[in-house]
Structures are given as C-alpha cells and as structure tokens.
Design a protein around this motif. Structure first.
Motif, short mmCIF file in Angstrom:
data_model
loop_
_atom_site.label_atom_id
_atom_site.label_comp_id
_atom_site.label_asym_id
_atom_site.label_seq_id
_atom_site.Cartn_x
_atom_site.Cartn_y
_atom_site.Cartn_z
N ILE A 182 42.49 101.49 5.26
CA ILE A 182 41.40 101.48 4.51
C ILE A 182 42.60 102.81 4.17
N LYS B 290 30.44 100.63 5.00
CA LYS B 290 30.17 103.18 5.03
C LYS B 290 31.71 103.76 5.19
N HIS B 291 31.89 104.90 4.26
CA HIS B 291 33.12 104.92 4.87
C HIS B 291 32.97 106.67 4.30
N LYS B 292 32.94 107.39 5.75
CA LYS B 292 32.91 109.21 5.74
C LYS B 292 31.79 109.50 5.04
N GLY C 66 41.56 104.86 7.48
CA GLY C 66 40.40 105.02 8.60
C GLY C 66 41.08 103.87 8.41
N SER C 67 40.24 102.90 8.56
CA SER C 67 39.82 101.31 9.08
C SER C 67 38.60 101.02 9.10
N LEU C 68 38.50 100.06 8.27
CA LEU C 68 36.77 98.76 8.27
C LEU C 68 36.20 98.57 10.13
N SER C 69 35.04 98.73 10.16
CA SER C 69 34.55 98.74 11.57
C SER C 69 34.38 96.20 12.04
N GLU D 167 32.18 94.81 9.68
CA GLU D 167 32.69 95.08 8.27
C GLU D 167 33.82 94.34 8.19
#
Length: 107
Positions: free
Chosen positions: A8, A61-63, A87-90, A93
C-alpha cells in the motif's frame, strides 16, 4: 525505494479528468515485481473509505480503518507520483485481490 506487489503506497493521483479517483490517497501496487523493479511505471489500484460492496472492489483493513480497493479504476502511473510506502495487504486480502482482478479482467 523498493516497490513490491501488494504494498500500500501513498500516491498523488492529480491531475485526473472525469470520474476517476482524485487527490493524494493510498493505492495498492498490482503490477508484478519484475515490472516494478525495471520500469519507471507501475500499475496501481486506488483505495477509498467511502464505498459499498461492489463486485469489482475488495474490502480491506489498513491502520484500523476499513477501506476498499477499487479494481475497476486500475491505472498505470509514473513512480514519481509515489510519496511513501504505507504497508502491505494481508495474505487473505492478497488472495481476494487476485481473485477480483481475474474475475474482472480475465474470466
């Protein structure tokens, strides 16, 4: 800055024309790492927090915020538009994103 698929990143999307998502906002890198490493451009899918469940969107979901990856607005951008990595996707996700891209563009 090393750019990796499914990271992300914060991207300045302006200027845009028409109904494309505008402003500086989080986006997901969807182009493969080989492309990200060697080309000056990458493919991204913008994210939004104001959406409903559409077949071409992936809920993430992010932060601690719920948002949507907007697959129907994929675009190629110059790497200069990237401000920073967020960040990154799970893994879950990532799988959902791959499935929606396949359903939207391939099947």
């Amino acid at each position: 800055m090393e750019l990796i698929q499914y990271q992300i990143v914060l991207v300045n999307l302006d200027p845009t024309i028409g109904s494309k998502i505008k402003k500086t906002r989080p986006c997901v890198i969807v182009s493969p790492d080989e492309m990200n490493k060697y080309l000056r451009t990458i493919m991204i899918a913008p994210m939004t927090t104001t959406s409903r469940s559409y077949p071409t969107r992936v809920k993430v979901k992010h932060k601690k915020k719920t948002g949507w990856i907007v697959i129907e607005q994929l675009r190629t951008i110059d790497k200069q538009r990237i401000i920073k990595i967020l960040g990154s996707l799970s893994p879950g996700e990532i799988e959902k994103t791959k499935r929606i891209i396949r359903e939207t563009l391939v099947d």
